[in-house]
Design a protein around this motif. Sequence first.
Motif, PDB file in Angstrom:
ATOM      1  N   ARG A 158     -26.198  -8.053 -18.632  1.00  0.00           N
ATOM      2  CA  ARG A 158     -27.322  -7.123 -18.783  1.00  0.00           C
ATOM      3  C   ARG A 158     -28.649  -7.754 -18.406  1.00  0.00           C
ATOM      4  O   ARG A 158     -29.577  -7.063 -18.029  1.00  0.00           O
TER       5      ARG A 158
ATOM      6  N   VAL B  91     -13.464  -8.139   4.133  1.00  0.00           N
ATOM      7  CA  VAL B  91     -13.172  -7.364   2.926  1.00  0.00           C
ATOM      8  C   VAL B  91     -13.591  -5.908   3.093  1.00  0.00           C
ATOM      9  O   VAL B  91     -12.870  -4.985   2.748  1.00  0.00           O
TER      10      VAL B  91
ATOM     11  N   GLU C 229     -29.666   0.849 -19.565  1.00  0.00           N
ATOM     12  CA  GLU C 229     -28.629  -0.157 -19.335  1.00  0.00           C
ATOM     13  C   GLU C 229     -29.186  -1.569 -19.469  1.00  0.00           C
ATOM     14  O   GLU C 229     -28.437  -2.509 -19.706  1.00  0.00           O
TER      15      GLU C 229
ATOM     16  N   VAL D 183     -27.622   0.800 -12.261  1.00  0.00           N
ATOM     17  CA  VAL D 183     -26.678   1.749 -11.669  1.00  0.00           C
ATOM     18  C   VAL D 183     -25.292   1.572 -12.273  1.00  0.00           C
ATOM     19  O   VAL D 183     -24.661   2.541 -12.684  1.00  0.00           O
ATOM     20  N   PHE D 184     -24.820   0.340 -12.366  1.00  0.00           N
ATOM     21  CA  PHE D 184     -23.418   0.139 -12.734  1.00  0.00           C
ATOM     22  C   PHE D 184     -23.210  -0.281 -14.181  1.00  0.00           C
ATOM     23  O   PHE D 184     -22.074  -0.296 -14.647  1.00  0.00           O
ATOM     24  N   GLY D 185     -24.255  -0.652 -14.895  1.00  0.00           N
ATOM     25  CA  GLY D 185     -24.058  -1.104 -16.270  1.00  0.00           C
ATOM     26  C   GLY D 185     -23.195  -2.350 -16.303  1.00  0.00           C
ATOM     27  O   GLY D 185     -23.296  -3.214 -15.434  1.00  0.00           O
ATOM     28  N   LEU D 186     -22.334  -2.433 -17.291  1.00  0.00           N
ATOM     29  CA  LEU D 186     -21.470  -3.610 -17.406  1.00  0.00           C
ATOM     30  C   LEU D 186     -20.444  -3.667 -16.283  1.00  0.00           C
ATOM     31  O   LEU D 186     -19.851  -4.698 -16.030  1.00  0.00           O
ATOM     32  N   GLU D 187     -20.230  -2.551 -15.617  1.00  0.00           N
ATOM     33  CA  GLU D 187     -19.280  -2.504 -14.516  1.00  0.00           C
ATOM     34  C   GLU D 187     -19.668  -3.479 -13.403  1.00  0.00           C
ATOM     35  O   GLU D 187     -18.806  -3.968 -12.683  1.00  0.00           O
TER      36      GLU D 187
ATOM     37  N   PHE E 192     -17.818  -6.633 -12.545  1.00  0.00           N
ATOM     38  CA  PHE E 192     -16.483  -6.623 -11.945  1.00  0.00           C
ATOM     39  C   PHE E 192     -16.520  -6.367 -10.443  1.00  0.00           C
ATOM     40  O   PHE E 192     -15.487  -6.247  -9.815  1.00  0.00           O
ATOM     41  N   LEU E 193     -17.717  -6.234  -9.891  1.00  0.00           N
ATOM     42  CA  LEU E 193     -17.802  -5.870  -8.488  1.00  0.00           C
ATOM     43  C   LEU E 193     -17.922  -7.118  -7.617  1.00  0.00           C
ATOM     44  O   LEU E 193     -18.685  -8.020  -7.925  1.00  0.00           O
TER      45      LEU E 193
ATOM     46  N   HIS F  29     -21.440  -1.813  -2.829  1.00  0.00           N
ATOM     47  CA  HIS F  29     -21.052  -0.693  -3.686  1.00  0.00           C
ATOM     48  C   HIS F  29     -22.221   0.261  -3.873  1.00  0.00           C
ATOM     49  O   HIS F  29     -22.044   1.474  -3.873  1.00  0.00           O
TER      50      HIS F  29
ATOM     51  N   TYR G 226     -22.596   4.177  -3.054  1.00  0.00           N
ATOM     52  CA  TYR G 226     -22.827   5.134  -4.125  1.00  0.00           C
ATOM     53  C   TYR G 226     -24.065   5.988  -3.885  1.00  0.00           C
ATOM     54  O   TYR G 226     -24.184   7.076  -4.420  1.00  0.00           O
TER      55      TYR G 226
ATOM     56  N   GLU H  74     -17.258   2.751 -16.182  1.00  0.00           N
ATOM     57  CA  GLU H  74     -18.332   2.027 -16.870  1.00  0.00           C
ATOM     58  C   GLU H  74     -18.293   2.317 -18.370  1.00  0.00           C
ATOM     59  O   GLU H  74     -18.453   1.418 -19.197  1.00  0.00           O
TER      60      GLU H  74
ATOM     61  N   ARG I 157     -23.987   1.801 -28.708  1.00  0.00           N
ATOM     62  CA  ARG I 157     -24.987   1.225 -27.797  1.00  0.00           C
ATOM     63  C   ARG I 157     -26.385   1.337 -28.409  1.00  0.00           C
ATOM     64  O   ARG I 157     -27.212   0.436 -28.263  1.00  0.00           O
TER      65      ARG I 157
END
Lengths: 365, 394
Positions: A38, A111, A171, A238-242, A245-246, A252, A256, B188, B344
């Motif tokens: 974060r 990739v 976020e 945009v992706f938060g905790l996601e 993993f990118l 990405h 998006y 997410e 949260r």
Amino acid sequence: MLEEGRINGRQLFFIMFWTIMATAILNLPMLITRYAPRDGWLSAVVFIPTSVLIVWIASKLGAMFPKQTLVEYSDLVLGPWLGKFVSALLILWVFQAGSIVYQEVVGFFAVSILPDTPLVVLVILVSLAPAYAIYHGLEVIGRSSDFLFFIILGFFTLIYLLLIPEFDYTELLPVFGDGIGNILRGSLTTAVYGGELILVLFFYPYIKDNQKVGKILVSTIVASGIGGILTMAAYTMVFGLECNFLTLPFYHMSRYASIGRVVERIDPFFMISNFLGSYLKLSVFTYVIVLSLAQLFRMKNYRKLIIPVILALNIVGFYSFGSLMQVIDFTDKIWPFYSLPIQIGIPLLLIIVAKFRGLGYRERK
Amino acid sequence: MMKKTITYTFILVLLLTLTGCWSKRETENLAITNAIGVDKINSGGKVMYKLSQVILRPRKLGMSSKSLASGSEQTYEVVESQGQSLEEALQNISAEIPRITFLAHTQVIILGQSVCVKNLNEVLDFLTRVSDIRYRSSIYVTKGNAFEVLLAKPAMESELGKEIFGIGTYGKTQSFEVQEITLKDFSEKIITPGLDAWAPVLEATRSDKLKNENNLKVNGLALFKAEKLGGWLNKTDTQGFILAYGEAKQGSLTVAIADLGQIAYLFNKSKVKISVQINQEKRITADIIVKLSGEVVESGAYPLDDLEDFKLAETRLNQRFEEQIRSAFKQAQESESDILGIGRLVERQDKALWDSIKEQWPKMYAEVAINVKVDSKIIRTGLRNKTFNGKFIK
């Protein structure tokens, strides 16, 4: 004289900005978010002071010998044997960094858009433009950066602006939630990217009005730091905790981005701009290696070295890393811990010894 | 001269590279998929993934509606395949269709109930790892099997993916019982601690008795606790949740006021503020304040003569909206699904406390109390200012 061309301060800024950002935008966010998912943008804030420190030391050294390159004056300062050793060490370091950069850029294309294309073809595609630019010298790299800088920046800004509706500032909260230690650890790798600016020392005499280089480098660091803060914050928003993993967050994001489902699928713009940015970065790295090798071995012309060096960079990169995961693991766990001593230690050593022996140019009071 | 020759030859050689590259895929050889369904089924004692794809027939799509009506052929084909993993299922499809499978246009992903119960992590891993599928695809859940839903016929559009996509995209702007979620938001929410995912439920029902075919319908939400299916929300609870979630663009509510009659209220602006309060004993209370503004669109016998009538109507509306939100929240608590992200909010307010309660949050979430306050305002009455009641009143 190996290099006839000259670049000016503006061109130096343009080249060096993309030298940091071109690959920082690819894999670096992933390394930061490992520690601070974060608070990644705070790691980018820490990047500014640490890198300014590295760059400030380097520019002090450059200003002491404005008419010579590092390879030339390290002989002068440390004596022919030790000097050659130090130059060779630095060239090897640049060489390894360069081979990682080639791996990252080629890996990115493999990739994302060209998974079936043989790596050899990708390598040739990626190295052709830098090879041509280096063949014609530093001035060509500088002049091409003059117009490429704004094209690349324009594309990136376009993608960024299209994403603003997706931003969710909550976020980013709570700020400092990941802990100061993690934020600092995350910024360690970024400091290495900033430290890549010591490459300037290898072509310092070919910059016009080079007593001002220190200021230009500091402004480069501040500019790319702001860029880093904006992009890191955008990833998280945009992706938060996601975003943890990118593999390629900005890629990405460009996929998006969407305005009213009309302007969509703009990732080719990202491809183009990143290719152009990588061209500048690869040019600088390869140019520095080629030029310094020529100076180390007292050659009359560096052009013969271009093809062998690019080949060697790719072969070394290809065989030292079996996969993209290894590249990332290496840049995360090993690279910062021996790059930073080289980036800070060697310039510092040269400054101290030169001062002690009373060498170098001093401004008249 | 020599140099020129070399340069021009080089340029000519470069021209050759323009014709194509290794990863090229020609349009006429593509099997373009625009909706996929994922199920886990038991076939012959083995638990396998079943992947259904809606593959378009581009030539049929180009025809005018008239020529389509005469020919009874579909504009798409539903292809199914099975495999140990999703990738294997995808590979098996290529043995059946004479084209290259092309997932990059997938707009809709339908998850069968069996997947949501147990294998959501694996499926999401595949969906977010494959470079063809974009984060903007919408996620839907179905109460039965996804391949059964895909057998339904589109009511308006020419193909199924477009139909589902349209229901989600345009439905949510008109009614607050429909909501869509993208793959990005979905995964997410599943990853983030203190925030749980939801997805709209897709149903195949027979809407027209004359036609012998099923049509699609969005009905309620599926709630997840972490990566497992937790429960369902019905239509009215969905409205309550969407209202509290702050995503309600427009929606209507019909209330009966005492025995005077009923009115239908249509709001088109909503503003939500959710905050949490943590007291000394670490009990957590969530305050949900919703502000709505809209107009009266229908009044059955209820007089709208003076401002007092509007006041009464507003209080009645507030009560009903509050009930809806409370009921939705209760349902979510029973499913242990923190869809409003109360966790949260706690984390944002008190990071230290959150770190200590993170582990037992699903338990604590069930005890969270809420205060709901809805403030709905009637600011217009449409094109009519008095209720139509058959007589003329001065």
